[in-house]
Design an enzyme around this catalytic site. Structure first.
Site, short mmCIF file in Angstrom:
data_model
loop_
_atom_site.label_atom_id
_atom_site.label_comp_id
_atom_site.label_asym_id
_atom_site.label_seq_id
_atom_site.Cartn_x
_atom_site.Cartn_y
_atom_site.Cartn_z
N LYS A 105 1.96 5.03 -11.44
CA LYS A 105 1.14 3.88 -11.05
C LYS A 105 1.13 2.83 -12.14
O LYS A 105 1.19 1.62 -11.88
CB LYS A 105 -0.28 4.34 -10.71
CG LYS A 105 -0.41 5.06 -9.38
CD LYS A 105 -0.08 4.15 -8.22
CE LYS A 105 -0.40 4.75 -6.87
NZ LYS A 105 -0.06 3.85 -5.75
N TYR A 157 1.40 11.14 -11.79
CA TYR A 157 0.94 10.17 -10.80
C TYR A 157 0.44 8.91 -11.50
O TYR A 157 0.82 7.78 -11.15
CB TYR A 157 -0.15 10.77 -9.94
CG TYR A 157 -0.74 9.83 -8.92
CD1 TYR A 157 -0.03 9.48 -7.77
CD2 TYR A 157 -2.01 9.28 -9.08
CE1 TYR A 157 -0.55 8.62 -6.83
CE2 TYR A 157 -2.55 8.41 -8.14
CZ TYR A 157 -1.82 8.09 -7.02
OH TYR A 157 -2.35 7.22 -6.09
N LEU A 212 0.82 -1.21 0.00
CA LEU A 212 0.00 0.00 0.00
C LEU A 212 0.85 1.26 0.00
O LEU A 212 0.32 2.37 0.01
CB LEU A 212 -0.91 0.01 1.23
CG LEU A 212 -1.75 -1.26 1.45
CD1 LEU A 212 -2.53 -1.16 2.76
CD2 LEU A 212 -2.70 -1.49 0.28
N PRO A 246 -42.49 11.50 41.64
CA PRO A 246 -43.29 10.59 42.48
C PRO A 246 -44.76 11.01 42.57
O PRO A 246 -45.08 12.18 42.80
CB PRO A 246 -42.60 10.66 43.84
CG PRO A 246 -41.18 10.98 43.52
CD PRO A 246 -41.24 11.90 42.34
N GLY A 247 -45.66 10.03 42.34
CA GLY A 247 -47.09 10.26 42.46
C GLY A 247 -47.74 10.97 41.29
O GLY A 247 -48.96 11.15 41.29
N VAL A 248 -46.98 11.36 40.29
CA VAL A 248 -47.51 12.15 39.18
C VAL A 248 -48.18 11.26 38.13
O VAL A 248 -47.72 10.16 37.83
CB VAL A 248 -46.39 12.99 38.53
CG1 VAL A 248 -46.78 13.50 37.15
CG2 VAL A 248 -46.02 14.15 39.44
N ASN A 255 -11.59 6.98 -6.01
CA ASN A 255 -11.44 7.82 -4.82
C ASN A 255 -11.89 7.04 -3.58
O ASN A 255 -12.95 6.41 -3.58
CB ASN A 255 -12.29 9.09 -4.95
CG ASN A 255 -11.82 9.96 -6.10
OD1 ASN A 255 -10.83 10.66 -5.99
ND2 ASN A 255 -12.54 9.90 -7.22
#
Length: 399
Positions: A123, A119, A64, A310-312, A148
């Protein structure tokens, strides 16, 4: 199996090495056939002595290494052709004819806009060097011409427009798009790594080239990754802007499995700065507790968190079409539902000690009561549609 990875600190190399480590260390159970004994990670800062040791012992080589952004054009040939020569000569020195993979580029076709680039020429020369090596030694050579690439750990402002866009948008930096209609062919890093691991198992995909297009061929000269995505710069930028806005809209974009959008979203998130990894949500608080919207989707509703003191008792309303799941994750409560026009009440005792999902049925008025006198009741609520203040489909009526 001992694997040599050159260019191990680069974008593809780092992803490949980490995947190989997961297999070697038994963390990845998806490929039990692969026995990775050792990984030789080599990069530009490695010594020739190390390279010789690795070439002597390797059972497979992923080459690579390469140059993408040199200071002058001559460095393309030196970096992309010169090191390849050194690698192959070292393998020959030790009579090691193990399989060798070469990462080339679609620019090596030297077609169209790639015709004059140094390039691409470097290659192409590297490809021919490997094919000559194959003819001389009988070693298996696997040449890939990558389009890409994008994905996590890709360096921005280098040779990937996607990496640059992700990084800049995530970090509130400007981007420049001169032509939104320009189309890119993109290969996602995880799809590439999957193919490279397949290659280790002898099942790489071969092809010939029709211009710039790989054509599947059982005895093809080249190898390729079959899954790529063709998208325009405009489409990429629009998706990234949608991802950026998600912390404000709470809307998760459509990201079907295997889609470009899903892969791009994962890529975008990998560029978030620390201060954006966490973000505040709007808590709607009153004496009864709080209600907070967590996430929304375009077609699959929204998720919220309800905290009852609580309690709602909360709720006491019904819907024509909207329906919900109530999932108590902490505390003890009672969910009640009554069909409109009926006196029959359906009672469901719920607790964070035994998590259940309870349907809130259309046409049934419903509530949720915190039975505790000391602890809050915490409920995850999923609705099949986003709340629309212009059409709330919510009508008060006590159970």
């Amino acid at each position: 199996m001992k694997i040599l990875v050159t260019g191990a600190k680069g974008f593809v190399g780092k992803n490949l090495v980490e995947s190989l480590k997961n297999i070697r260390d038994g963390k990845d159970k998806t490929r039990p056939q692969l026995n990775i004994e050792e990984i030789f990670a080599y990069d530009i800062d490695g010594t020739l002595e190390e390279l010789e040791t690795y070439c002597r012992g390797a059972d497979f080589v992923f080459n690579l290494a390469g140059v993408n952004r040199p200071q002058n054009q001559e460095e393309f040939m030196q970096g992309n052709f010169g090191f390849a020569s050194t690698l192959l000569n070292t393998l020959k020195k030790y009579n090691n004819t193990c399989p060798v993979m070469l990462s080339s580029s679609i620019q090596a076709t030297l077609i169209g806009r790639y015709g004059e680039g140094e390039y691409g020429k470097s290659k192409k020369a590297g490809e021919e060097l490997f094919f000559d090596y194959q003819a001389e030694t009988g070693a298996k050579v696997c040449v890939y011409r990558f389009p890409n690439l994008f994905g996590k750990w890709c360096k921005p402002n280098y040779n990937s427009a996607v990496a640059t866009f992700c990084n800049n948008i995530a970090n509130d930096l400007p981007i420049t798009v001169n032509d939104r209609a320009i189309q890119l062919e993109l290969l996602y890093i995880d799809d590439l790594i999957e193919e490279m691991l397949n290659l280790l198992q002898g099942v790489g995909r071969r092809c010939e080239y029709d211009g710039l297009t790989p054509v599947d061929s059982e005895n093809g000269k080249y190898y390729y990754v079959p899954t790529t995505h063709k998208v325009t710069l405009g489409e990429i930028v629009d998706l990234l802007q949608e991802f950026y806005n998600q912390t404000k809209t709470l809307v998760i974009p459509e990201i079907p499995n295997g889609s470009f959008a899903k892969k791009l979203y994962s890529t975008y998130l990998s560029y978030l700065p620390k201060e954006k990894v966490a973000f505040d949500l709007k808590m709607n608080e009153d004496v009864r507790g709080s209600f907070t919207e967590l996430l929304k989707s375009k077609n699959c509703g929204q998720v919220s968190i309800n905290v009852s003191k609580p309690g709602v008792t909360k709720g006491q309303h019904w819907h024509n079409t909207k329906w919900e799941f109530f999932i108590v994750v902490a505390g003890n409560g009672l969910i009640q539902q009554r069909k409109i026009g009926s006196n029959e009440v359906l009672n469901f005792e719920v607790s964070g000690q035994k998590i259940q999902a309870v349907h809130m049925l259309p046409g049934y008025t419903h509530n949720i009561i915190n039975l505790s006198k000391t602890e809050n009741l915490v409920t995850v609520m999923w609705a099949n549609e986003q709340f629309d203040p212009n059409h709330p489909d919510t009508f008060f009526e006590e159970v």
